[in-house]
Write a protein that holds these residues in place. Structure first.
Motif, PDB file in Angstrom:
ATOM      1  N   LEU A   7       0.888  -1.046   0.013  1.00  0.00           N
ATOM      2  CA  LEU A   7      -0.077   0.003   0.172  1.00  0.00           C
ATOM      3  C   LEU A   7       0.904   1.216  -0.031  1.00  0.00           C
ATOM      4  O   LEU A   7       0.476   2.248  -0.756  1.00  0.00           O
ATOM      5  CB  LEU A   7      -1.006   0.070   1.357  1.00  0.00           C
ATOM      6  CG  LEU A   7      -2.123  -1.023   1.103  1.00  0.00           C
ATOM      7  CD1 LEU A   7      -2.855  -1.159   2.461  1.00  0.00           C
ATOM      8  CD2 LEU A   7      -2.996  -0.698   0.113  1.00  0.00           C
ATOM      9  N   THR A   8       2.028   1.467   0.827  1.00  0.00           N
ATOM     10  CA  THR A   8       2.922   2.572   0.926  1.00  0.00           C
ATOM     11  C   THR A   8       3.566   2.788  -0.374  1.00  0.00           C
ATOM     12  O   THR A   8       3.781   3.876  -0.763  1.00  0.00           O
ATOM     13  CB  THR A   8       3.796   2.437   2.144  1.00  0.00           C
ATOM     14  OG1 THR A   8       4.293   1.251   1.773  1.00  0.00           O
ATOM     15  CG2 THR A   8       3.017   2.547   3.086  1.00  0.00           C
ATOM     16  N   LYS A  13       3.739   5.744  -5.902  1.00  0.00           N
ATOM     17  CA  LYS A  13       3.384   5.809  -7.453  1.00  0.00           C
ATOM     18  C   LYS A  13       2.361   6.886  -7.638  1.00  0.00           C
ATOM     19  O   LYS A  13       2.300   7.485  -8.694  1.00  0.00           O
ATOM     20  CB  LYS A  13       3.228   4.290  -7.709  1.00  0.00           C
ATOM     21  CG  LYS A  13       4.402   3.698  -7.913  1.00  0.00           C
ATOM     22  CD  LYS A  13       4.154   2.179  -8.504  1.00  0.00           C
ATOM     23  CE  LYS A  13       5.428   1.278  -8.454  1.00  0.00           C
ATOM     24  NZ  LYS A  13       5.449   0.129  -9.135  1.00  0.00           N
ATOM     25  N   LEU A  14       1.356   6.517  -6.921  1.00  0.00           N
ATOM     26  CA  LEU A  14       0.007   7.560  -7.178  1.00  0.00           C
ATOM     27  C   LEU A  14       0.374   9.007  -6.948  1.00  0.00           C
ATOM     28  O   LEU A  14      -0.161   9.807  -7.777  1.00  0.00           O
ATOM     29  CB  LEU A  14      -1.003   7.111  -6.562  1.00  0.00           C
ATOM     30  CG  LEU A  14      -1.711   5.545  -6.916  1.00  0.00           C
ATOM     31  CD1 LEU A  14      -3.197   5.579  -6.137  1.00  0.00           C
ATOM     32  CD2 LEU A  14      -2.129   5.510  -8.265  1.00  0.00           C
ATOM     33  N   ILE A  15       1.206   9.218  -5.902  1.00  0.00           N
ATOM     34  CA  ILE A  15       1.345  10.735  -5.603  1.00  0.00           C
ATOM     35  C   ILE A  15       2.268  11.093  -6.746  1.00  0.00           C
ATOM     36  O   ILE A  15       2.153  12.271  -7.118  1.00  0.00           O
ATOM     37  CB  ILE A  15       2.250  10.641  -4.306  1.00  0.00           C
ATOM     38  CG1 ILE A  15       1.247  10.432  -3.265  1.00  0.00           C
ATOM     39  CG2 ILE A  15       3.110  11.860  -4.044  1.00  0.00           C
ATOM     40  CD1 ILE A  15       1.945  10.368  -1.897  1.00  0.00           C
ATOM     41  N   LYS A 116      -6.544   5.630   4.258  1.00  0.00           N
ATOM     42  CA  LYS A 116      -7.639   4.805   5.306  1.00  0.00           C
ATOM     43  C   LYS A 116      -7.132   3.380   5.390  1.00  0.00           C
ATOM     44  O   LYS A 116      -6.751   2.798   6.733  1.00  0.00           O
ATOM     45  CB  LYS A 116      -8.792   4.753   4.933  1.00  0.00           C
ATOM     46  CG  LYS A 116      -9.486   6.250   4.771  1.00  0.00           C
ATOM     47  CD  LYS A 116     -10.792   6.252   4.148  1.00  0.00           C
ATOM     48  CE  LYS A 116     -11.340   7.620   4.161  1.00  0.00           C
ATOM     49  NZ  LYS A 116     -12.779   7.615   3.422  1.00  0.00           N
ATOM     50  N   GLN A 117      -6.680   2.813   4.628  1.00  0.00           N
ATOM     51  CA  GLN A 117      -6.093   1.319   4.610  1.00  0.00           C
ATOM     52  C   GLN A 117      -4.859   1.150   5.211  1.00  0.00           C
ATOM     53  O   GLN A 117      -4.545   0.437   6.323  1.00  0.00           O
ATOM     54  CB  GLN A 117      -6.066   0.631   3.184  1.00  0.00           C
ATOM     55  CG  GLN A 117      -7.365   0.441   2.432  1.00  0.00           C
ATOM     56  CD  GLN A 117      -7.280  -0.352   1.244  1.00  0.00           C
ATOM     57  OE1 GLN A 117      -6.656  -1.411   1.318  1.00  0.00           O
ATOM     58  NE2 GLN A 117      -7.649   0.153   0.209  1.00  0.00           N
ATOM     59  N   ILE A 118      -3.965   1.938   5.073  1.00  0.00           N
ATOM     60  CA  ILE A 118      -2.735   2.249   5.779  1.00  0.00           C
ATOM     61  C   ILE A 118      -2.946   2.504   7.219  1.00  0.00           C
ATOM     62  O   ILE A 118      -2.256   1.954   7.975  1.00  0.00           O
ATOM     63  CB  ILE A 118      -1.887   3.161   4.854  1.00  0.00           C
ATOM     64  CG1 ILE A 118      -1.505   2.681   3.588  1.00  0.00           C
ATOM     65  CG2 ILE A 118      -0.464   3.674   5.749  1.00  0.00           C
ATOM     66  CD1 ILE A 118      -0.512   3.689   2.813  1.00  0.00           C
TER      67      ILE A 118
END
Length: 284
Positions: A7-8, A13-15, A116-118
Motif C-alpha cells: 500500500l505504501t 506511485k500515485l503521488i 485509510k487502509q494504511i
C-alpha cells in the motif's frame, strides 16, 4: 507487514502520477498565457482550485466573483490575480485541462482510500509511528513507509550500519585498477528514497540532521544528502530498538565535536612532549 508495504509503495506511485498531472496542467495554463503561478504560491490550493474550476466551466470571471473565490490569506491582490488569468484560453485548452483535472481528482480519491487502509494496518504500531514522527523531517506518512520497509523488530539487523547498508546509504569500498570509489549500492530503493526526502525536509530547520547535511555538502556536494540519510536511519534504528523518543542535540554539535577532538589531540601531543604554539591552541 507485506500488505502495508504494498500500500505504501502504491501510494508513492500515485503521488508521482498526481504530480505529473499537475505539471501538465501547469503547461497548458502557460500555453494559454494564464500566469496563475506568478500570483499564487500553490495553484492547487483553495484559491487556485476555485479559479481553475471556473476556467474549466468556461465562466466569465468578474472582479466580484474573483474576490469570493480567493481565500483571505492570499497575499496577491485581486487586481494582480485578474491580470494573471486574462489569457487566451481556447476550447482545446479547456478540454485538455478537464482530462487532467478529472484524472487528478481520481488519483486524489484513490490516495485518500489508500491512506485509510494504511492507517488501519498501522493500528498495532501506533507507538512506533509516534516515535518515528518525532525525528526531524519525518511525518506520519514517512513513518508508515519506514515501518513498512524495515519493520519494527530491529533484531533482524546486526547493527545500525547493517540497516544503512541494506537501505543503500552506506558508501562502498571498491578498488579497480588502482582506483578507489565509494559509490553507494542500490539497496532498498523505497527506504533510501524516503530517507533522503526526510533529510531534504529539514533544509530550513535548525537541528542535528540539517546541520550534518550542510556540513557534508560543503565538502562533498550532493553526497551530503546520502550521508545524512545514513544518520537519519541510524537514529530510526536506535529509537525502534530502545523505544526511547528522539532527543535533539544542539545544531552546532558537529562544531563542538570537532573542537573537542582537536583539544584532546593537543592534550595528547603535550603528554608526548610536544610544544603547541598558543595561536594553534586558540584556533582549536
Amino acid at each position: 507487514m507485506r500488505d502495508l508495504r504494498d500500500l505504501t509503495r502504491y501510494r508513492k506511485k500515485l503521488i508521482h502520477h498526481r504530480t505529473s498531472e499537475q505539471n501538465r496542467i501547469h503547461k497548458i495554463l502557460q500555453d494559454a498565457n494564464i500566469k496563475l503561478t506568478s500570483v499564487l504560491s500553490d495553484i492547487f490550493g483553495v484559491s487556485g482550485r476555485r479559479i481553475l474550476e471556473a476556467i474549466l466551466n468556461g465562466e466569465k470571471i468578474e472582479t466580484d466573483g474573483l474576490r469570493k473565490m480567493v481565500d483571505w490569506r492570499t497575499k496577491a491582490s485581486i487586481t494582480d490575480i485578474a491580470s494573471a488569468i486574462n489569457g487566451r484560453i481556447r476550447r482545446h485548452h479547456r478540454d485538455m485541462l478537464r482530462y487532467h483535472w478529472e484524472h487528478m481528482g481520481y488519483l486524489e480519491e484513490t490516495i485518500e482510500e489508500l491512506e485509510k487502509q494504511i492507517d488501519q494496518l498501522l493500528s498495532p504500531y501506533r507507538k512506533e509511528v509516534e516515535l518515528l514522527d518525532g525525528i526531524p523531517g519525518v511525518n506520519k506518512a514517512a513513518a508508515a513507509t519506514f515501518i513498512a520497509e524495515m519493520g519494527v523488530d530491529m533484531s533482524v539487523f546486526k547493527s545500525a550500519k547493517h540497516l544503512a547498508s541494506w537501505a543503500g546509504v552506506s558508501p562502498g569500498n571498491y578498488e579497480s585498477a588502482g582506483k578507489k570509489t565509494s559509490k553507494t549500492t542500490q539497496g532498498n530503493k523505497a527506504l533510501k528514497t524516503i530517507a533522503v526526502e526526510c533529510v531534504l525536509a529539514t533544509s530550513r530547520q535548525n537541528n542535528r540532521i540539517a546541520s550534518h547535511r550542510k556540513s557534508i555538502t560543503k565538502r562533498q556536494g550532493m553526497k551530503g544528502r546520502i550521508a545524512s540519510a545514513h544518520v537519519l536511519l541510524t537514529i530510526a534504528y536506535n529509537i525502534l530498538k530502545t523505544g526511547e523518543p528522539y532527543h535533539e542535540l544542539r545544531s552546532n554539535y558537529l562544531e563542538e565535536k570537532q573542537m573537542n577532538k582537536e583539544l584532546k589531540m593537543i592534550e595528547y601531543l603535550k603528554k608526548k612532549g610536544y610544544t603547541i604554539p598558543p595561536s594553534e591552541q586558540q584556533t582549536a
